[in-house]
Enzyme design. Structure first.
Site, mmCIF file in Angstrom:
data_model
loop_
_atom_site.group_PDB
_atom_site.id
_atom_site.type_symbol
_atom_site.label_atom_id
_atom_site.label_comp_id
_atom_site.label_asym_id
_atom_site.label_seq_id
_atom_site.Cartn_x
_atom_site.Cartn_y
_atom_site.Cartn_z
ATOM 1 N N LYS A 169 0.810 -1.227 0.000
ATOM 2 C CA LYS A 169 0.000 0.000 0.000
ATOM 3 C C LYS A 169 0.843 1.277 0.000
ATOM 4 O O LYS A 169 0.434 2.290 -0.562
ATOM 5 C CB LYS A 169 -0.962 0.009 1.196
ATOM 6 N N ASP A 216 -10.027 2.077 2.671
ATOM 7 C CA ASP A 216 -10.093 1.212 3.859
ATOM 8 C C ASP A 216 -10.743 1.920 5.049
ATOM 9 O O ASP A 216 -11.612 1.367 5.727
ATOM 10 C CB ASP A 216 -8.679 0.794 4.302
HETATM 11 P P1 NDP Z 1 0.767 -3.917 10.228
HETATM 12 O O1 NDP Z 1 1.735 -4.997 9.986
HETATM 13 O O2 NDP Z 1 0.992 -2.570 9.603
HETATM 14 O O3 NDP Z 1 0.673 -3.653 11.840
HETATM 15 C C1 NDP Z 1 0.560 -4.698 12.724
HETATM 16 C C2 NDP Z 1 0.245 -4.167 14.154
HETATM 17 O O4 NDP Z 1 -0.119 -5.302 14.931
HETATM 18 C C3 NDP Z 1 1.409 -3.492 14.861
HETATM 19 O O5 NDP Z 1 0.920 -2.430 15.651
HETATM 20 C C4 NDP Z 1 1.971 -4.628 15.757
HETATM 21 O O6 NDP Z 1 2.589 -4.155 16.941
HETATM 22 C C5 NDP Z 1 0.687 -5.331 16.118
HETATM 23 N N1 NDP Z 1 0.855 -6.741 16.470
HETATM 24 C C6 NDP Z 1 1.205 -7.762 15.656
HETATM 25 N N2 NDP Z 1 1.197 -8.929 16.339
HETATM 26 C C7 NDP Z 1 0.834 -8.637 17.621
HETATM 27 C C8 NDP Z 1 0.651 -9.408 18.798
HETATM 28 N N3 NDP Z 1 0.840 -10.730 18.805
HETATM 29 N N4 NDP Z 1 0.256 -8.761 19.923
HETATM 30 C C9 NDP Z 1 0.052 -7.437 19.937
HETATM 31 N N5 NDP Z 1 0.214 -6.631 18.843
HETATM 32 C C10 NDP Z 1 0.613 -7.230 17.708
HETATM 33 O O7 NDP Z 1 -0.654 -4.497 9.863
HETATM 34 P P2 NDP Z 1 -1.927 -3.774 9.179
HETATM 35 O O8 NDP Z 1 -2.298 -2.591 9.999
HETATM 36 O O9 NDP Z 1 -1.684 -3.591 7.728
HETATM 37 O O10 NDP Z 1 -3.046 -4.935 9.298
HETATM 38 C C11 NDP Z 1 -3.500 -5.365 10.564
HETATM 39 C C12 NDP Z 1 -4.660 -6.324 10.410
HETATM 40 O O11 NDP Z 1 -5.757 -5.708 9.776
HETATM 41 C C13 NDP Z 1 -4.341 -7.566 9.565
HETATM 42 O O12 NDP Z 1 -4.732 -8.685 10.342
HETATM 43 C C14 NDP Z 1 -5.226 -7.440 8.345
HETATM 44 O O13 NDP Z 1 -5.727 -8.709 7.961
HETATM 45 C C15 NDP Z 1 -6.363 -6.582 8.845
HETATM 46 N N6 NDP Z 1 -6.990 -5.749 7.790
HETATM 47 C C16 NDP Z 1 -8.328 -5.879 7.533
HETATM 48 C C17 NDP Z 1 -8.942 -5.110 6.547
HETATM 49 C C18 NDP Z 1 -10.405 -5.256 6.262
HETATM 50 O O14 NDP Z 1 -10.858 -4.778 5.221
HETATM 51 N N7 NDP Z 1 -11.180 -5.858 7.108
HETATM 52 C C19 NDP Z 1 -8.175 -4.113 5.754
HETATM 53 C C20 NDP Z 1 -6.784 -4.036 6.120
HETATM 54 C C21 NDP Z 1 -6.220 -4.835 7.089
HETATM 55 P P3 NDP Z 1 4.182 -3.757 17.002
HETATM 56 O O15 NDP Z 1 4.272 -2.329 16.528
HETATM 57 O O16 NDP Z 1 4.505 -3.891 18.461
HETATM 58 O O17 NDP Z 1 4.902 -4.716 16.112
#
Ligand code: NDP
Length: 263
Positions: A63, A99
Site C-alpha cells: 500500500k 479502507d
Molecule cells: P501492520 O503490519 O501494519 O501492523 C501490525 C500491528 O499489529 C502493529 O501495531 C503490531 O505491533 C501489532 N501486532 C502484531 N502482532 C501482535 C501481537 N501478537 N500482539 C500485539 N500486537 C501485535 O498491519 P496492518 O495494519 O496492515 O493490518 C493489521 C490487520 O488488519 C491484519 O490482520 C489485516 O488482515 C487486517 N486488515 C483488515 C482489513 C479489512 O478490510 N477488514 C483491511 C486491512 C487490514 P508492534 O508495533 O509492536 O509490532
C-alpha cells in the site's frame, strides 16, 4: 472489456475478485477483475500498464509503494501514507484509500452510541482508521504493544500508550487493528487488560475477517455487540468500485451485488 486486479503478496486468499466480479456482472459492466501476485512492489506501475488495467486494489504489503506508483494521490490517502485503490485516467494513475471510510461506514451501521474509541495496534490500518475516526468526531486513543510505531501518532496529536504506560479506563468501543489472531491464537494485549477494557465497553470490532479470533471470542464472554472485519472489507470494496465506474451506479446498488460474496 475493462481489466481490474488486486495486487498483493500473498493474494490467493483475497475476496476482492469475487466481490467486484459479482458487482460488474450484476450491474451490466463489461469488466473482469483478477488477482495478481506481486513480489516486488516497485514493479506495480510497470505491471499495471503491461496488463492494460483500468483500475486496481492493493493489499499487504504494497500500500505504501502504491502511493509512490501514482501520479496524483487524494489528500486523505496522502495523509495516511497508503493507497489501496488506483484508477487510471488516460496515462495517469490516481490513488485513493477506501479502507478507513469502509471502516467508518461499517461502524456507523453497527453502533450509534459510541464516542470514545481505543484502537489496539499502530500499523498501517490503525493509522488510516484513527485519522478517519477523528475527522468524523470520535475521541480516539491508540494502544500498542511497543513504542516504536507510536511516534507518528504522537506527532499527529493522538493520545498514545504502550502496554507499559497504559492505565485502563472506560472506552465505548475497543478495536483490534493488530494482526494478532490472524495466523495464531494470540490476543492483541495482555488478557487481564482486555478483560477490564471489554467488561466496561459498549462494543468491540476486530478488523480481521472471516475468522473467530481470540479477541472476538473473548469479547463474546462479556455479551458485547461484536463484529469482525467483513463489513469493513465490503464497504472499502463498494467505495473502490464507485471510483472504478466513476459513480455511474449508486452505493446501494453496488452493495447489493457485492454482498453476495459474503453468503
Ligand atoms: P501492520 O503490519 O501494519 O501492523 C501490525 C500491528 O499489529 C502493529 O501495531 C503490531 O505491533 C501489532 N501486532 C502484531 N502482532 C501482535 C501481537 N501478537 N500482539 C500485539 N500486537 C501485535 O498491519 P496492518 O495494519 O496492515 O493490518 C493489521 C490487520 O488488519 C491484519 O490482520 C489485516 O488482515 C487486517 N486488515 C483488515 C482489513 C479489512 O478490510 N477488514 C483491511 C486491512 C487490514 P508492534 O508495533 O509492536 O509490532
Amino acid at each position: 472489456m475493462k481489466n481490474y486486479t488486486i495486487f498483493g503478496n500473498p493474494v490467493s486468499h483475497s475476496k476482492s475478485p469475487c466481490m467486484h466480479n459479482l458487482a460488474f456482472s450484476g450491474l451490466g459492466e463489461e469488466a473482469l477483475y483478477t488477482r495478481t501476485l506481486l513480489e516486488d512492489g516497485t514493479k506495480l506501475r510497470e505491471v499495471f500498464f503491461e496488463k492494460n488495467l483500468s483500475g486496481a486494489n492493493v493489499t499487504v504489503p504494497h500500500k505504501e509503494e502504491a502511493l509512490r506508483a501514482c501520479d496524483e494521490v487524494d489528500s486523505f490517502a496522502r495523509s495516511v501514507g497508503a493507497v489501496n485503490t488506483i484508477v487510471r485516467h488516460g496515462d495517469k494513475l490516481y490513488g485513493y484509500n477506501t479502507d478507513a471510510l469502509g471502516f467508518l461506514k461499517a461502524l456507523q451501521k453497527f453502533e450509534k452510541d459510541i464516542q470514545t474509541i481505543l484502537i489496539l495496534g499502530a500499523g498501517g490500518s490503525a493509522k488510516a482508521i484513527s485519522v478517519m475516526l477523528r475527522e468524523a468526531g470520535y475521541d480516539v486513543t491508540i494502544l500498542n504493544r511497543s513504542e516504536g510505531r507510536l511516534e507518528s501518532f504522537k506527532e499527529q496529536g493522538f493520545k498514545t500508550y504502550s502496554f507499559e504506560d497504559f492505565t485502563v479506563t472506560q472506552y465505548d468501543l475497543i478495536v483490534n487493528s493488530t494482526s494478532a489472531g490472524l495466523e495464531d491464537d494470540a490476543l492483541p494485549a495482555p488478557k487481564a487488560m482486555l478483560v477490564e477494557l471489554l467488561s466496561n465497553a459498549k462494543a468491540s470490532i476486530d478488523i480481521i475477517y472471516g475468522k473467530a479470533t481470540p479477541f472476538l471470542k473473548l469479547s463474546q464472554n462479556y455479551n458485547l455487540p461484536t463484529k469482525d472485519g467483513s463489513d469493513m472489507l465490503l464497504y472499502q470494496g463498494v467505495l473502490a468500485f464507485e471510483l472504478f465506474v466513476d459513480k455511474r451506479h449508486s452505493f446501494e446498488a453496488i452493495e447489493k451485488y457485492m454482498k453476495r460474496a459474503f453468503i
